[in-house]
Design a protein around this motif. Structure first.
Motif, PDB file in Angstrom:
ATOM      1  N   ASP A   1       0.845  -1.203   0.000  1.00 48.12           N
ATOM      2  CA  ASP A   1       0.000   0.000   0.000  1.00 48.12           C
ATOM      3  C   ASP A   1       0.875   1.246   0.000  1.00 48.12           C
ATOM      4  N   LEU A   2       0.461   2.235  -0.808  1.00 48.40           N
ATOM      5  CA  LEU A   2       1.140   3.532  -0.853  1.00 48.40           C
ATOM      6  C   LEU A   2       0.166   4.621  -0.423  1.00 48.40           C
ATOM      7  N   PHE A   3       0.623   5.486   0.464  1.00 45.84           N
ATOM      8  CA  PHE A   3      -0.208   6.597   0.930  1.00 45.84           C
ATOM      9  C   PHE A   3       0.472   7.908   0.548  1.00 45.84           C
ATOM     10  N   LEU A   4      -0.293   8.782  -0.104  1.00 44.21           N
ATOM     11  CA  LEU A   4       0.222  10.068  -0.556  1.00 44.21           C
ATOM     12  C   LEU A   4      -0.395  11.190   0.281  1.00 44.21           C
ATOM     13  N   PHE A   5       0.452  12.053   0.840  1.00 40.06           N
ATOM     14  CA  PHE A   5       0.022  13.213   1.620  1.00 40.06           C
ATOM     15  C   PHE A   5       0.411  14.464   0.837  1.00 40.06           C
ATOM     16  N   ALA A   6      -0.525  15.399   0.700  1.00 40.30           N
ATOM     17  CA  ALA A   6      -0.256  16.601  -0.088  1.00 40.30           C
ATOM     18  C   ALA A   6      -1.000  17.786   0.516  1.00 40.30           C
ATOM     19  N   THR A   7      -0.557  18.998   0.148  1.00 45.14           N
ATOM     20  CA  THR A   7      -1.235  20.214   0.592  1.00 45.14           C
ATOM     21  C   THR A   7      -2.348  20.575  -0.401  1.00 45.14           C
ATOM     22  N   GLN A   8      -3.214  21.470   0.029  1.00 44.14           N
ATOM     23  CA  GLN A   8      -4.414  21.796  -0.730  1.00 44.14           C
ATOM     24  C   GLN A   8      -4.121  22.325  -2.131  1.00 44.14           C
ATOM     25  N   VAL A   9      -2.971  23.000  -2.317  1.00 41.93           N
ATOM     26  CA  VAL A   9      -2.679  23.581  -3.637  1.00 41.93           C
ATOM     27  C   VAL A   9      -2.556  22.512  -4.719  1.00 41.93           C
ATOM     28  N   ALA A  10      -2.324  21.252  -4.318  1.00 34.52           N
ATOM     29  CA  ALA A  10      -2.225  20.178  -5.310  1.00 34.52           C
ATOM     30  C   ALA A  10      -3.593  19.766  -5.845  1.00 34.52           C
ATOM     31  N   GLN A  11      -4.647  20.174  -5.165  1.00 32.78           N
ATOM     32  CA  GLN A  11      -6.003  19.782  -5.569  1.00 32.78           C
ATOM     33  C   GLN A  11      -6.309  20.290  -6.976  1.00 32.78           C
ATOM     34  N   GLY A  12      -6.659  19.393  -7.866  1.00 29.03           N
ATOM     35  CA  GLY A  12      -7.067  19.782  -9.216  1.00 29.03           C
ATOM     36  C   GLY A  12      -5.937  19.951 -10.195  1.00 29.03           C
ATOM     37  N   THR A  13      -4.689  19.781  -9.769  1.00 28.00           N
ATOM     38  CA  THR A  13      -3.590  19.960 -10.727  1.00 28.00           C
ATOM     39  C   THR A  13      -3.383  18.708 -11.581  1.00 28.00           C
ATOM     40  N   LEU A  14      -3.375  17.540 -10.959  1.00 27.80           N
ATOM     41  CA  LEU A  14      -3.127  16.296 -11.670  1.00 27.80           C
ATOM     42  C   LEU A  14      -4.338  15.376 -11.590  1.00 27.80           C
ATOM     43  N   MET A  15      -4.512  14.577 -12.604  1.00 24.82           N
ATOM     44  CA  MET A  15      -5.577  13.586 -12.631  1.00 24.82           C
ATOM     45  C   MET A  15      -5.128  12.329 -11.870  1.00 24.82           C
ATOM     46  N   PRO A  16      -6.080  11.532 -11.354  1.00 23.83           N
ATOM     47  CA  PRO A  16      -5.709  10.298 -10.657  1.00 23.83           C
ATOM     48  C   PRO A  16      -4.796   9.400 -11.481  1.00 23.83           C
ATOM     49  N   SER A  17      -5.073   9.289 -12.763  1.00 20.90           N
ATOM     50  CA  SER A  17      -4.226   8.434 -13.608  1.00 20.90           C
ATOM     51  C   SER A  17      -2.807   8.964 -13.694  1.00 20.90           C
ATOM     52  N   GLU A  18      -2.644  10.285 -13.671  1.00 24.93           N
ATOM     53  CA  GLU A  18      -1.299  10.868 -13.715  1.00 24.93           C
ATOM     54  C   GLU A  18      -0.542  10.605 -12.414  1.00 24.93           C
ATOM     55  N   TYR A  19      -1.245  10.701 -11.290  1.00 25.72           N
ATOM     56  CA  TYR A  19      -0.609  10.356 -10.010  1.00 25.72           C
ATOM     57  C   TYR A  19      -0.079   8.917 -10.058  1.00 25.72           C
TER      58      TYR A  19
END
Length: 575
Positions: A178-196
């Motif tokens: 399992d991989l868990f990704l933590f990010a700040t709010q500014v990342a919201q909407g920049t990349l698509m799930p498939s790109e992540y």
């Protein structure tokens, strides 16, 4: 054969140009094996708003504070209890400290995930982001708590934003890989799930490189859309190995440790030899003990053997040690570590050579006002140390105050000490009623009203009044109140009439701190302490002494009536 333990890897990347103040913080903490089995590992990310001038301090404080306090909680607490109590305490401190700042605040969004055994526990408040990548499935685990005001997005829920705190809690099973990704709010909407998924999977063995790829892609996407590309933070945590199922059990709950039997001088328990029995009450036993290994003298506090089935009290008993460990003050008794593992339910405190305030007052009837006020001010510092940690003592009275041979005050007995929470006043009243009301208890406890720091202020002021006058401020003591109408019988008895050294200003300060109505007392304890510290002979900025007839009107008019009656009798006799 060695059993498998939890193992994880992590990577991080962030961008924060020097011209912009860094406002995000993230961390992964993997403790040593013993603590790892009891408390697990944790990963956190915190973020504050760009308009907060204290953003960096708020983010760093929330992350460092959680790690320090969470791994200090007792082993018998489960994950949810430990984390929520720490977050409530941290929230209370941040909220109270923000009031003293001229600008900025200690408000921050926070996502904290605890990995223990074969489960993960997520605690979330605000707008930070947490995702899970399992195989090709990319899922957001956190919920955004935001308001859109004038084109700006603000957290609608965050650490330190309000006196109360609402926490999102999610428990989930773990799988290896399992991989868990933590990010700040500014990342919201920049990349698509498939790109992540694609960017992380390019080379999942190097998590730092994966985070760098995410950062570069998010910055490029933000710039292409014409908005700011600062403050991107990414943190990846991978579960490399899970512990064996038979090794995956929660830390000891209080029921796992038996209550010590009744002890007498000479008895031994866990290498501690009982020197004397200091107290036996319905709730607890207190012994002076000596560690036979280190020769240290300490005080042991254990639940009463009769409480073996009263789990609610036992749960609070275990909280007492953690509560006191959080306070660092020379005026508050210290909790001590045992040199051996505990096999019974108790905790240890430093042994203070001295006498209670009751004993001290009996031996020093001629003590000056200056000496008594010095003791009062030291006691005030002890209470402030508790309040700074958002703790209520709730049992302040002369019997719980020790004076050592050097004249230093030490506050003891935390039977009713309580960490303020959302429904704190209900739990506080329940604890005090269980331990027992005293002559110095604030009226609101007896009447079932809301309690708080001003309730401690009342008990403190009542103790100071007793110290200065050897009497109580009211003929009807608060522990005997039965209804709100009884409050009308609480008529303050001036301290200056019982001790001529008490000047009018000091008497007025006591009167206010002892007001039966909680809302009419000093707003802050520091205001009352300031009044106690004023030099005794100081001019009061033009304030004239209040004549005794106005401070004690009932006695004045009783005297007038007596004189008139005497004159009337004399006039009859002289006819």
């Amino acid at each position: 054969m060695a059993t498998a333990q939890l193992s994880l890897s992590y990577g991080q990347a962030f961008v924060a140009p020097e011209r912009h103040r860094h406002r995000s913080s993230m961390s992964v903490h993997l403790p040593e094996s013993t603590l790892l089995g009891a408390k697990g590992a944790c990963a956190l990310i915190s973020d504050s708003t760009s308009r907060n001038t204290n953003a960096k301090q708020a983010g760093d404080l929330s992350v460092r504070g959680f790690i320090a306090d969470y791994f200090s909680t007792p082993d018998h607490w489960d994950i949810k209890t430990s984390a929520t109590r720490v977050l409530h305490a941290l929230n209370g401190w941040c909220y109270s400290q923000s009031k003293h700042l001229d600008e900025g605040s200690y408000v921050a969004s926070l996502s904290a995930m605890v990995f223990r055994g074969q489960e993960a526990h997520l605690f979330h408040m605000g707008d930070t982001l947490v995702f899970r990548l399992r195989g090709a499935e990319f899922e957001q685990l956190s919920h955004d708590h935001v308001n859109d005001l004038g084109g700006y997005r603000y957290p609608s829920r965050a650490l330190g934003m309000d006196a109360s705190l609402e926490i999102d809690y999610l428990k989930m099973p773990l799988k290896q890989g399992d991989l868990f990704l933590f990010a700040t709010q500014v990342a919201q909407g920049t990349l698509m799930p498939s790109e992540y998924v694609q960017l992380i999977r390019q080379d999942a063995s190097d998590l730092d490189a994966a985070c760098e790829r995410l950062t570069e892609a998010a910055i490029a996407r933000a710039q292409s859309r014409g908005y700011g590309a600062e403050q991107f933070c990414f943190q990846l945590v991978r579960i490399d190995q899970l512990p064996d199922e038979e090794n995956d059990r929660p830390g000891k709950v209080y029921g796992d440790l038996p209550i010590p039997p009744e002890l007498s001088p000479g008895d031994r328990l866990d290498g501690l030899e009982v020197q004397a029995v200091l107290s036996r009450t319905a709730q607890s036993r207190v012994y002076r003990v000596r560690d036979v290994l280190t020769e240290r003298e300490m005080v042991m506090k254990a639940p009463s053997p009769e409480l073996s089935t009263r789990n609610a009290y036992l749960e609070h008993f275990l909280l007492q040690q953690w509560v006191v460990e959080r306070v660092r003050s020379p005026f508050v008794v210290r909790v001590m570590e045992s040199s051996r593992p505990r096999r019974y339910l108790y905790y240890l405190m430093a042994h203070v050579e001295g006498e209670t305030l009751v004993e001290w007052a009996r031996k020093h009837p001629q003590a000056s006002l200056v000496q008594r006020l010095d003791i009062a001010n030291q006691l005030g510092k002890a209470i402030q140390a508790l309040h700074h940690r958002d703790l209520l003592h709730q049992q302040i009275h002369p019997g719980n105050v020790l004076i050592d041979p050097h004249g230093q005050v030490v506050l003891i007995d935390f039977s009713a000490c309580h960490l303020r929470e959302v429904d704190g006043h209900k739990r506080s009243r329940r604890l005090v009623n269980q331990v027992g009301l005293t002559q110095h208890t604030a009226p609101e406890y007896a009447l079932g009203d809301e309690v708080g720091r001003r309730s401690d202020q009342y008990s403190y002021a009542s103790t100071v009044y007793w110290l200065l006058t050897d009497e109580l401020p009211y003929t009807l003591t608060p522990d005997r109140l039965r209804s709100h109408t009884d409050l009308e019988q609480l008529s303050y008895r001036s301290a200056s009439t019982r001790n001529p050294e008490v000047d009018p200003a000091l008497d007025d300060a006591l009167r206010r701190a002892l007001d039966p109505q909680r809302s009419l007392r000093y707003r802050r304890l520091s205001e009352f302490l300031h009044a106690l510290r004023r030099p005794l002979g100081e001019e009061r900025q033009g304030r004239r002494a209040v004549p005794r007839m106005f401070r004690e009107p009932a006695r004045f008019w009783q005297g007038v009536a007596g004189v008139l009656l005497l004159l009337l009798v004399l006039s009859w006799l002289l006819r």
